[in-house]
Design an enzyme around this catalytic site. Structure first.
Site, short mmCIF file in Angstrom:
data_model
loop_
_atom_site.label_atom_id
_atom_site.label_comp_id
_atom_site.label_asym_id
_atom_site.label_seq_id
_atom_site.Cartn_x
_atom_site.Cartn_y
_atom_site.Cartn_z
N THR A 1 0.84 -1.21 0.00
CA THR A 1 0.00 0.00 0.00
C THR A 1 0.87 1.25 0.00
OG1 THR A 1 -1.68 -1.19 1.28
CG2 THR A 1 -1.89 1.20 1.15
N ASP B 1 -5.28 -12.88 8.32
CA ASP B 1 -4.76 -11.58 8.73
C ASP B 1 -4.80 -11.45 10.25
OD1 ASP B 1 -4.03 -8.88 8.84
OD2 ASP B 1 -5.15 -8.40 7.04
N LYS C 1 -13.33 0.04 18.58
CA LYS C 1 -13.60 0.19 20.02
C LYS C 1 -13.52 1.65 20.44
CE LYS C 1 -11.98 -1.25 24.60
NZ LYS C 1 -11.13 -2.18 25.37
N HIS D 1 -45.71 -23.94 -3.30
CA HIS D 1 -45.61 -23.92 -1.84
C HIS D 1 -44.65 -24.99 -1.33
CE1 HIS D 1 -48.79 -21.05 -2.14
NE2 HIS D 1 -49.63 -21.93 -2.64
N GLY E 1 -49.11 -20.48 -11.82
CA GLY E 1 -48.41 -19.63 -10.85
C GLY E 1 -47.28 -20.33 -10.12
N ARG F 1 -36.18 -43.68 5.80
CA ARG F 1 -37.36 -42.83 5.72
C ARG F 1 -36.97 -41.43 5.26
NH1 ARG F 1 -38.75 -41.46 12.08
NH2 ARG F 1 -37.50 -39.54 12.16
#
Length: 510
Positions: free
Chosen positions: A35, A124, A136, A273, A302, A506
């Site tokens: 940076t 990080d 904070k 549904h 629909g 099941r």
């Protein structure tokens, strides 16, 4: 009065312009590593963090900002006289702004053939520590973690409107961001250590969109996605056409996706549904659609349509005759799109249907807690079936029995499905007793029930369902077995000449 901003970002989008804006507002810039170089190359006056700390970066960059001259400058309360005196005594200058985003942990996980070591190095440490310290102390420090906030922060600074409330909002975003980051790391380690249900279960989701409302207009809602999702899901679908999805659309579309990917042959599922109203398979997707439609031409109105093959011109022409909310498929031909996009509101979703990515955890909230379980990916093959009756099912019946078994798994319990010829012909869903579900399915099938097969999601506690099936002309049944009263149902099948197979599994769906 000169203020100080510490900038150290992994995502460098917009950082040059933001830093230049801060300099124009009389900020001194402190920076690190890549940076720092980027800013200096862009002509932004910036000093290295080791000039502030008097200590070099060490351990291949693992330690850069973890120093009292950084964190003292971040955490000191400006209104606390003792804090101010301690800063002076230790020659620490306050830091008024922190601009940090973190190592790309999520992006690293998504890489092909990434190593464990590479993943670990993209956790990080210094970044989250600075973010949390600044958040904070939001009363005195402005903390910016999201590049999309840069312009607003500059505007507020220029207008002298970056007050404590706005700094608190930025701090709140930081804590959400670091919680999200840590949750992804925790999930990664859960996978490595194979701890499936640990003492604390941390999950994180990222917002996809706000929704107009939830199941009903008085309920607020939003759609979030798993940030590590890469496979088959609604979160990764590409919407090609139509208005935004609603809460109920997403629920139904997800149910349709889970159903249609059960089948390997060309298959179409129609859902209303969260229950299937029709499922059809065939040699082509257009044939499969016709069977799904014919299974229940009333309820499909629909509804949601899911196809496990590319939608072609012929299929699109059939769909266009109906009012359908959503069509989801692995693809659409251009001819199909030309036909379907004439309808303004129909949603067209394109997504992968890779069955290798089926398994996932299901979360159900209850008041004060959450239930977590694996998704129901249980399957049975012909070889795993056991026949309990005198008559064995025919090969044709076996095909229909397995077809019906895949369908009943996705029907709300108590569930009964009748099928024949790669098509559901009757579905009974969500009843309080099994015979009630059977009567609904049989009534829907009508005369088609003769020669059909029946699937039940759970065992028969008594022979009444078999007796109703026999009366309707059902010739074969598939069910889990395991009831103390199994023999009564077996006897009823033998008396009616029905073949019955047990799965030993099941499929309750609550």
């Amino acid at each position: 009065m000169t203020k100080r901003a510490l900038i150290s970002v992994s995502n460098k989008t917009g950082i040059e312009e933001f830093a230049k804006g801060l300099v124009e507002l009389n900020f001194e810039i402190i920076s690190t590593g890549g940076t720092l170089k980027l800013l200096q190359d862009a002509g932004v006056p910036a000093i290295a963090v080791d000039e502030v700390t008097g200590f070099p970066e060490i351990l291949d960059g693992r330690v850069k900002t973890l120093h009292p001259k950084v964190h003292g400058g971040l955490l000191a309360k400006r209104s606390e006289a003792s804090h101010v005196e301690q800063l002076k005594a230790n020659e620490i200058d306050p830091i008024d702004m922190v601009v940090v985003n973190l190592y790309p942990f999520k992006e690293t996980l998504a890489k092909t053939d990434v190593t464990h070591e590479e993943i670990i190095e993209n956790i990080d440490i210094g970044g989250p520590t600075m973010l949390r310290a600044s958040a904070k102390n939001f009363a005195d420090v402005t903390v910016v973690v999201d590049p999309t906030d840069y312009n607003q922060v500059l505007a507020d600074l220029e207008a002298n409107k970056l007050d404590e409330k706005k700094r608190m909002e930025l701090a709140a975003k930081v804590f959400r961001h670091t919680a999200n980051y840590d949750a992804m790391i925790a999930r990664y380690f859960m996978g490595v250590t194979e701890e499936e249900f640990p003492e604390a279960y941390t999950v994180t989701y990222e917002k996809v969109q706000s929704l107009r409302y939830g199941e009903n207009p008085h309920q607020q809602a939003a759609f979030y996605k798993d940030p590590q999702e890469k496979g088959m899901s609604l979160a990764t679908a590409k919407q090609l056409h139509g208005k935004e999805l609603s809460y109920n659309n997403i629920q139904d579309a997800n149910a349709a996706l889970e159903m249609v990917t059960e089948y390997d042959t060309p298959t179409v599922v129609a859902v209303k549904h969260m229950n299937p109203c029709g499922i059809g398979s065939g040699e082509s997707i257009s044939t499969a659609f016709k069977r799904a439609y014919d299974a229940d031409p009333i309820s499909i109105f629909g509804g949601i349509i899911a196809c496990n093959r590319e939608v072609d011109k012929e299929t699109a022409a059939q769909i266009s005759e109906l009012f359908i909310e959503i069509v989801l498929a692995p693809g659409f031909t251009q001819e199909a799109l030309d036909i379907l996009t004439v309808k303004k509101n129909i949603r067209l979703l394109e997504l992968t249907m890779d069955k290798d990515n089926k398994d996932y955890y299901k979360f159900v909230t209850v008041k004060g807690g959450v239930l977590i379980q694996h998704s129901d990916d249980g399957e049975v093959t012909e070889e795993q079936l056991t026949c309990s009756t005198k008559r064995q099912p025919t090969e044709e019946e076996l095909v229909d029995l397995l077809f019906a078994w895949k369908a009943v798994k996705h029907v709300k319990s108590n569930a009964i499905v009748l099928a024949k010829g790669n098509q559901t012909i009757g579905i009974g869903a969500g009843q309080m007793n099994r015979i009630g579900a059977a009567k609904i399915a049989i009534n829907q099938a009508g005369e088609q029930a003769k020669g059909s097969v029946l699937a039940s999601d759970a065992f028969f506690p008594m022979p009444d369902t078999v007796e109703a099936a026999a009366k309707a002309g059902v010739t074969a049944i598939i069910q889990p077995g395991g009831s103390k009263q199994d023999q009564a149902s077996i006897d009823a099948c033998n008396e009616a000449g029905i073949a019955m197979v047990h799965t030993g599994m099941r499929h309750f769906k609550h």
